[in-house]
Enzyme design. Structure first.
Site, short mmCIF file in Angstrom:
data_model
loop_
_atom_site.label_atom_id
_atom_site.label_comp_id
_atom_site.label_asym_id
_atom_site.label_seq_id
_atom_site.Cartn_x
_atom_site.Cartn_y
_atom_site.Cartn_z
N THR A 1 0.84 -1.19 0.00
CA THR A 1 0.00 0.00 0.00
C THR A 1 0.88 1.25 0.00
O THR A 1 1.77 1.39 0.83
CB THR A 1 -0.92 0.00 1.23
N ASN B 1 -3.81 -10.53 7.11
CA ASN B 1 -3.48 -9.25 7.78
C ASN B 1 -4.64 -8.60 8.52
O ASN B 1 -4.68 -7.38 8.68
CB ASN B 1 -2.88 -8.26 6.78
N TYR C 1 -7.84 -8.26 7.75
CA TYR C 1 -8.90 -7.62 7.00
C TYR C 1 -10.13 -8.54 6.95
O TYR C 1 -10.17 -9.56 7.62
CB TYR C 1 -8.39 -7.20 5.62
N HIS D 1 -7.23 -11.04 -1.00
CA HIS D 1 -6.55 -10.68 0.25
C HIS D 1 -7.31 -11.34 1.40
O HIS D 1 -8.34 -10.85 1.85
CB HIS D 1 -6.53 -9.17 0.42
N ASN E 1 -3.12 -5.63 12.60
CA ASN E 1 -4.48 -5.13 12.75
C ASN E 1 -5.26 -5.84 13.84
O ASN E 1 -6.47 -6.08 13.72
CB ASN E 1 -5.22 -5.20 11.40
#
Length: 372
Positions: free
Chosen positions: A25, A183, A185, A180, A240
């Site tokens: 990102t 992580n 999400y 994805h 996260n």
């Protein structure tokens, strides 16, 4: 002996070497639209066997950071088309990473200022990135409190993934997509006990918590063909504010379910994303995870990621432990990373202050060996 520089067929992806650029990102897509500078950035790195783009939102609801690109609007797809055309002209292969951040977002980034969505209304002890439109300065701020998704909303999210995949391949010209699932999400939130407190068919048992990820993967594979689809997983990362009570049986189950789908590759983050490979209190047997996939008939390329250098990457491929190795921050600072790995040359030092937001500085101005 297999080397990093040998070609590889990963599903329908015919790759010139076994070096991948990991998704990174960079927050340089105002209004979620990739710019010409984005095309320059990826084209500079097109010697990688596979470029995996920065995570790209499948919908407005899926956005969690300022100035990240999307796959749901005409201008966004036109921007990505310029990127893929430039990369293909340079001889590269490029896939985009399909992203829904779930609870890792902020009200300011959501449609009509609404709450981010999540499997359960559990706020992450994490931060996201916002840009002040008056000053142009970016900063990290705590994520907003999420609301729990109703089960009736989940088919719409599955559809959004499939639609984004079709947009990516059929309109924007990508060679494939990466889901994805890592992580912390949305898909990872459903998968892991630390974020998923549901009591319906999407919570509780391993089978239920894996349900959404598998529904999404099957839908994306149906949309663009399984040989153009990879998935990224992170069994033990704390990124996260994500955790699972018992990740080994969870991921071994997931591997067995993914195996018959015919995916192009499985992309595994070993350890803490961008951090230590061994996470205290979170042991995990990656060899057993891979074996579960292979023993169930999985033939996709096995891609590993996290802290690899030239020697450890070559060992991973030569030993058969991995088919590909993904490099992250090294690719930010070293556009000709493949050539430097081939020559045994040093990488450029990166400037972490320019990782997120900005323009050319720290993005497209790093020199190649020929320019030093």
């Amino acid at each position: 002996m297999t080397t990093l520089f040998d070609p590889l067929d990963a599903g329908d992806l015919h790759l010139a070497n076994r070096i991948a650029m990991a998704p990174l990102t960079r927050n340089r897509a105002p209004d979620a639209v990739p710019r010409d500078i984005t095309a320059t950035y990826y084209t500079q790195r097109a010697s990688a066997g596979l470029l995996i783009t920065e995570a790209t939102a499948i919908s407005h609801q899926g956005q969690g950071y300022a100035d990240v690109p999307g796959l749901y609007g005409t201008e966004q797809l036109d921007g990505w088309k310029r990127v893929t055309s430039a990369v293909h002209a340079a001889g590269g292969k490029i896939v985009t990473q399909l992203w829904h951040v779930g609870r890792i977002s902020h009200n300011d980034l959501q449609p009509e200022g609404g709450a981010p969505v999540a499997p359960s209304a559990v706020q992450a002890k994490s931060k996201t990135y916002l840009i002040d439109r008056t000053t142009g300065q970016g900063s990290f701020v705590p994520t907003s409190a999420p609301r729990a998704l109703d089960a009736g909303e989940l088919p719409g999210i599955v559809h959004a993934y499939a639609a984004a995949a079709r947009n990516a391949v059929e309109t924007a010209g990508f060679d494939g997509v990466e889901i994805h699932g890592a992580n912390g999400y949305l898909l990872d939130q459903f998968l892991k006990t630390g974020a998923n407190q549901r009591t319906d068919d999407y919570g509780g048992s391993i089978e239920n918590r894996a349900r959404l990820m598998l529904e999404v993967t099957r839908a994306v594979a149906d949309a663009v063909g399984p040989g153009r689809v990879g998935i990224r997983l992170s069994p033990v990362t704390p990124a996260n504010d994500i955790v699972d009570d018992d990740p080994q049986p969870l991921f071994d189950y997931l591997a067995r379910q993914l195996a018959p789908l015919g995916l192009a590759y499985i992309h595994v983050i070993e350890g803490a994303t961008g951090g230590p490979r061994d996470v205290e209190g979170r042991p995990f047997d990656y060899a057993a995870f891979k074996a579960a996939y292979r023993n169930a008939g999985g033939k996709g390329a096995w891609m590993v990621n996290n802290g690899y250098d030239a020697a450890t990457a070559q060992e991973a491929v030569a030993s058969g432990r991995a088919d590909m190795v993904a490099f992250g921050r090294a690719f930010i600072s070293t556009p000709d990373l493949v050539e430097r790995l081939r020559r045994g040359a040093d990488f450029n030092a990166w400037d972490s202050k320019t990782f997120y937001g900005g323009g050319e500085k720290g993005y497209t101005d790093y020199p190649t060996l020929a320019e030093i």
